[in-house]
Scaffold this active site. Structure first.
Site, short mmCIF file in Angstrom:
data_model
loop_
_atom_site.label_atom_id
_atom_site.label_comp_id
_atom_site.label_asym_id
_atom_site.label_seq_id
_atom_site.Cartn_x
_atom_site.Cartn_y
_atom_site.Cartn_z
N HIS A 103 0.83 -1.20 0.00
CA HIS A 103 0.00 0.00 0.00
C HIS A 103 0.86 1.24 0.00
CE1 HIS A 103 1.10 -0.48 4.21
NE2 HIS A 103 0.80 0.81 4.40
N ASP A 105 0.57 4.95 1.78
CA ASP A 105 -0.22 5.56 2.86
C ASP A 105 -1.12 6.66 2.30
OD1 ASP A 105 1.06 3.90 4.65
OD2 ASP A 105 2.54 5.41 5.24
N HIS A 261 4.67 0.15 0.15
CA HIS A 261 5.42 -0.63 1.13
C HIS A 261 4.57 -1.75 1.69
CE1 HIS A 261 3.60 2.83 3.21
NE2 HIS A 261 3.47 2.03 4.26
N ARG A 276 5.33 6.43 14.09
CA ARG A 276 5.16 6.98 12.74
C ARG A 276 4.55 8.37 12.76
NH1 ARG A 276 0.96 4.55 8.69
NH2 ARG A 276 -0.35 5.81 10.05
#
Ligand code: OGA
Ligand code: MN
Length: 293
Positions: A103, A105, A261, A276
C-alpha cells in the site's frame, strides 16, 4: 544532477531506497542537509537512517521540517501520549502483525499524504522487515502498449477494502468501533489517476495498492479485476523493490507518491513497536518546483 555535499547516499537497489550517512537528527539538521535529504528522497523514493536515538518529540519536530504534519487519529493505530502527530504501531502475541499488504499511505484519501517517517523502537530478534516498491521502476517496465492503455485510466480506492477485511477485524473491537466508523465516514471511496506524474520530479509511476484499490473505472468488472491482478503481481517483483531490515533507532522516510510498502508479518508472537509521523505537504518540493518555473 544532484550532488550531496553534507550527506552520503548509498542506494540499496537501482529501483528504490538509499541509506543516508552524515545525518544526526538529535544533534540538529541544518537547512543544507535537509535539502540534501529531500533531494535523495526524490531520487530514491525512500531513505533510511541508522542509529538515530531520538525521542518522539524529536522525530515529530524533524518531520515538521519537511511540511505540514497530520494530527494522528486513534483508530487502526494508537497515538503517542503528548505527541498528537505520532501513531504507535505495536504488535505482540495479542496483537498479531497485520500490515502485510502492499500500500501507499493515504491512497484512499481525496488528498493523500506526501510522506511518512517511521522509527523502530523495539524490533523482533529476526524478521519484521519492510519491503518498499519503486512504483516508477514498475511503471517503466510496462510495455508501451500498456502505458498507452493506462494513460487516462482512473482507479477507485476504498478504505473499507482493507479495513473491512478479516485481517483488520481487531480494529473494530469494543469501543474502537466508533473510531473506525468515523474513519470510514471521513474516507468515502475516491478516484485517482492510475499513472501518477510526480509533482516534483515529473517521473511517472503506477499509483495502485493491493489493499485499497478496488477497481479501474470505465472498464468491465472482469477487465478491471484482471488488470489489477496483473499490475499488483507486476509491482510485487523483487526487481522493483528493496527490503529494509530494522534495528532499534533505524528511521525510514518515504514518499507515498512514488513508492508502496509492505510490512512482513513473519515475527509473531514477538513484539515490534514503531513510531510513525505523517507529513501531509511537501514544502521543500513545492519550493523547488516553483524555483524551476
Ligand atoms: C506504516 C506502515 C510499515 C511497517 O507505518 O505506514 O505501513 O513496517 N508500516 O511497520
Ligand atoms: Mn503504511
Amino acid at each position: 544532477m544532484t550532488s550531496y555535499e553534507r550527506i552520503s547516499v548509498t542506494p540499496l537497489t537501482p529501483a528504490v531506497g538509499a541509506e543516508l550517512g552524515g545525518v544526526d537528527i538529535a544533534a540538529g539538521v541544518d537547512d543544507e542537509t535537509l535539502r540534501g535529504i529531500h533531494a535523495a528522497l526524490m531520487a530514491h523514493g525512500v531513505v533510511f537512517f541508522r542509529d538515530q536515538d531520538i525521542t518522539p518529540v524529536q522525530q515529530r519536530d524533524f518531520a515538521a521540517r519537511f511540511g505540514r504534519l497530520r494530527t494522528a487519529k486513534r483508530s487502526a493505530f494508537l497515538v503517542e501520549d503528548g505527541v498528537p502527530e505520532m501513531h504507535v504501531l505495536i504488535n505482540d502475541r495479542e496483537r498479531p502483525p497485520n500490515v502485510n499488504h502492499y500500500h501507499s499511505d493515504g491512497i484512499f484519501r481525496a488528498e493523500p499524504e506526501f510522506a511518512s517517517i517511521l522509527r523502530a523502537v523495539e524490533v523482533p530478534e529476526a524478521g519484521g522487515d519492510t519491503i518498499f516498491v519503486g512504483m516508477g521502476a514498475a511503471y517503466d517496465a510496462l510495455s508501451d502498449d500498456m502505458k498507452a492503455y493506462l494513460a487516462d485510466k482512473e482507479a477507485m480506492h476504498d478504505f473499507m477494502k482493507l479495513h473491512g477485511s478479516p485481517k483488520k477485524f481487531r480494529s473494530w473491537e469494543g469501543d474502537n468501533w466508533k473510531r473506525m466508523e468515523a474513519s470510514r465516514v471521513a474516507n468515502p471511496p475516491v478516484a485517482h489517476q492510475v499513472v501518477k506524474v510526480h509533482p516534483v520530479t515529473g517521473r511517472k509511476s503506477l499509483y495502485i495498492s493491493e489493499s485499497f484499490t478496488a477497481s479501474i473505472l470505465g472498464v468491465g468488472e472482469d477487465e478491471s479485476r484482471g488488470l489489477l491482478d496483473m499490475l499488483n503481481r507486476h509491482c510485487a517483483r523483487p526487481e522493483f523493490q528493496c527490503r529494509f531490515h530494522w534495528r532499534p533507532h533505524s528511521v525510514a522516510l518515504w514518499d507515498n507518491r512514488s513508492t508502496s510498502h509492505y510490512a512482513c508479518a513473519d515475527y509473531w508472537p514477538e513484539r515490534r513497536l514503531m513510531n510513525r509521523v505523517t507529513i501531509e505537504t511537501d514544502a521543500l518540493g513545492a519550493a523547488s518546483a516553483e524555483a524551476a518555473e
